[in-house]
Structures are given as C-alpha cells and as structure tokens.
Design a protein around this motif. Structure first.
Motif, short mmCIF file in Angstrom:
data_model
loop_
_atom_site.label_atom_id
_atom_site.label_comp_id
_atom_site.label_asym_id
_atom_site.label_seq_id
_atom_site.Cartn_x
_atom_site.Cartn_y
_atom_site.Cartn_z
N GLY A 1 0.81 -1.21 0.00
CA GLY A 1 0.00 0.00 0.00
C GLY A 1 0.85 1.26 0.00
N GLN A 2 0.66 2.11 1.01
CA GLN A 2 1.36 3.38 1.10
C GLN A 2 2.12 3.47 2.42
N PRO A 3 3.28 4.16 2.41
CA PRO A 3 4.05 4.29 3.65
C PRO A 3 3.29 5.07 4.72
N VAL A 4 3.76 4.90 5.96
CA VAL A 4 3.32 5.71 7.09
C VAL A 4 4.58 6.27 7.74
N ALA A 5 4.40 7.24 8.63
CA ALA A 5 5.56 7.80 9.33
C ALA A 5 5.13 8.35 10.67
N VAL A 6 6.09 8.41 11.58
CA VAL A 6 5.95 9.14 12.84
C VAL A 6 7.06 10.18 12.86
N LEU A 7 6.69 11.45 13.05
CA LEU A 7 7.64 12.55 13.09
C LEU A 7 7.70 13.10 14.51
N VAL A 8 8.87 13.57 14.91
CA VAL A 8 9.08 14.06 16.28
C VAL A 8 9.75 15.43 16.21
N ARG A 9 9.29 16.34 17.05
CA ARG A 9 9.79 17.71 17.08
C ARG A 9 10.74 17.91 18.26
N PRO A 10 11.94 18.48 18.02
CA PRO A 10 12.80 18.85 19.15
C PRO A 10 12.06 19.85 20.06
N PRO A 11 12.35 19.83 21.38
CA PRO A 11 13.45 19.13 22.04
C PRO A 11 13.17 17.68 22.42
#
Length: 269
Positions: A70-80
C-alpha cells in the motif's frame, strides 16, 4: 505538555491529475505544532527525498515505515523531544506500521503509528494482533497506538449509519459471516488494555463530535464516522489534558480525513 496528532493526508497530499494539497497539509501541521505526528497515506514519500523535504518544512524529524503493498506511514518528532529508538513493525501489513520511542519526563513513550487494511475486518483483526504483540514488547508503561485504523468503535451503534452507504463500502465494515457490524479491531485493542483517548478526554461530548471523516473531500466510501484513533496505555490515558478533532482552517480541504490531536501531561526527558 506533549501534543500528539494523527492524520491521514490522502495519497501523499497530492491527487493524480489534480490538486497538490501539500501546502495545505504543511499549513495545518504548522498551525497545530504537534510534538509527535503520525501520518498515513504517504504515497511517494519513500523516494526523491520527499519525506525529508516535508519534515524540514515543519521542523520535525521523520521516521518512515515503507509499505510492500500500500502506502508508507511515518511518525515525526519535534525537538526538544528526543528519539531513543525507531523502526518498523516487521509484519506484512497492507500499508505499514512505524515504531518510535521518545524520551519523556515519565520514561520512554512508545508510539506505534499505522494504517490498517481498509477492505476486510478479518485482515484488520490480524494486523491488530501484530500491533498488540509489538505493544507488549514496548519498554516502559507509556504506549500509544494511533493512526487510520479503518475500524468502527465497538461502543457505538452503527446500524443506521451504515445502512445509508453503498453496498461496496458498507461491506468493509460488516462481518462476512452473518453481516454484523465488524468492530473487532478496536475491541481487540481495548481488550489488550489500551484506552480510547477521545472519549476519555471528552466525556460529555456527542459521539458525532469525534467523527474524523468525511471532510469536504470525502466521497461515497464514508458516512460520518470515526476511523482515526489515539489509543493509549492507562499511564498515557491518565495524562490526557484534552483530545479533539481539528476542523479549523484548511483541514476541510487538505485531506478527506480530519486530524485528531491530544495534549498529554508529558515533557521532554
């Protein structure tokens, strides 16, 4: 406070032969400024540097899980906030499941961001078993399963809502044997000890206030329903300050799903 958001941005924020919605997607993310962001339907984000480019625009670090079918997924994280571990759940999901562990003041916070199979409740139930196994391997007591789970809430009567849908789409939410409404995926996650953060943060809100589809871009495959979830361990649920569906600004046209955002009483560790 830690802000965590899940959002299906529909085919990578770009329609084939049509509108490029990525600027609207970035606008919404900037306005909400989540610290942890689970994204689904990232078509094309696994090539040409698109994931890195978008993450740079919103000031976050991406952790992408590629998809075989299917399609990728992602988890993004913001500093700090700091990522101490990341990877994919190594099972044949139709889409994918990303695993990210974030250091917080209360210990490691494990986020499993996924997009479950859209066409069959039985397949969704299988994918949920893989998530439960990954959840049980997580370090610490802070765990969150989130994403477009393509599944209906077992605490709500969906009979009338589904009756108005075309047969092709209604049967995605019915059990093949007997035709009962299929809520097994969410029921299994709740039975595994997770808590649905939407009702826990909105005790007196009407059920419809939690609907995440459709937006103005939605089609016949949706009735007004909740398909996107933030499901936390008890230690996460105890820290919920609020949880809401974002219907402000560009969210009505940036995707066919609205984002779901929760604020947790956690700080960087």
């Amino acid at each position: 406070m830690l802000r965590v958001m899940t959002w299906n941005i529909r085919t990578g924020g770009r329609d084939r032969g049509g509108l490029d919605r990525l600027d609207q997607v970035v606008q919404v993310i900037d306005e909400q400024a989540p610290d942890v962001l689970a994204l689904q339907e990232l078509r094309g984000f696994d090539r040409d540097g698109l994931m890195a480019a978008m993450a740079g625009r919103v000031g976050m670090t991406p952790h992408l899980a590629r998809s075989c079918f299917g399609q990728p997924v992602a988890v993004l994280v913001r500093p700090p906030y700091r990522v101490v571990d990341a990877g994919s759940v190594r099972r044949p999901f139709h889409h994918a499941a990303a695993r990210v562990v974030v250091a917080t003041s209360a210990g490691p916070f494990t986020v499993l961001g996924t997009h479950l199979y859209p066409y069959s409740g039985g397949r969704r139930r299988m994918e949920v078993d893989w998530l439960v196994a990954a959840m049980r391997r997580a370090r610490g007591q802070l765990t969150l399963v989130t994403g477009d789970l393509n599944s209906l809430d077992p605490t709500v009567d969906h009979t009338a809502r589904l009756a108005g849908m075309p047969t092709l789409y209604r049967r995605r939410h019915l059990r093949r044997s007997g035709g009962a409404v299929d809520t097994r995926a969410i029921a299994r996650l709740l039975a595994a000890g997770l808590v649905d953060l939407w009702p826990s943060g909105n005790i007196d809100a009407p059920e419809a206030a939690g609907h995440t589809v459709p937006t103005r871009l939605g089609g016949a495959e949706f009735a007004g329903m909740r398909l996107d979830y933030l499901l936390g361990s008890p230690a996460v649920a105890q820290r919920v300050h609020d949880c809401r569906v974002i219907r402000d600004g560009a969210t009505a046209t940036a995707s066919d799903h609205y984002p779901l955002l929760a604020t947790l009483e956690l700080s960087p560790g």
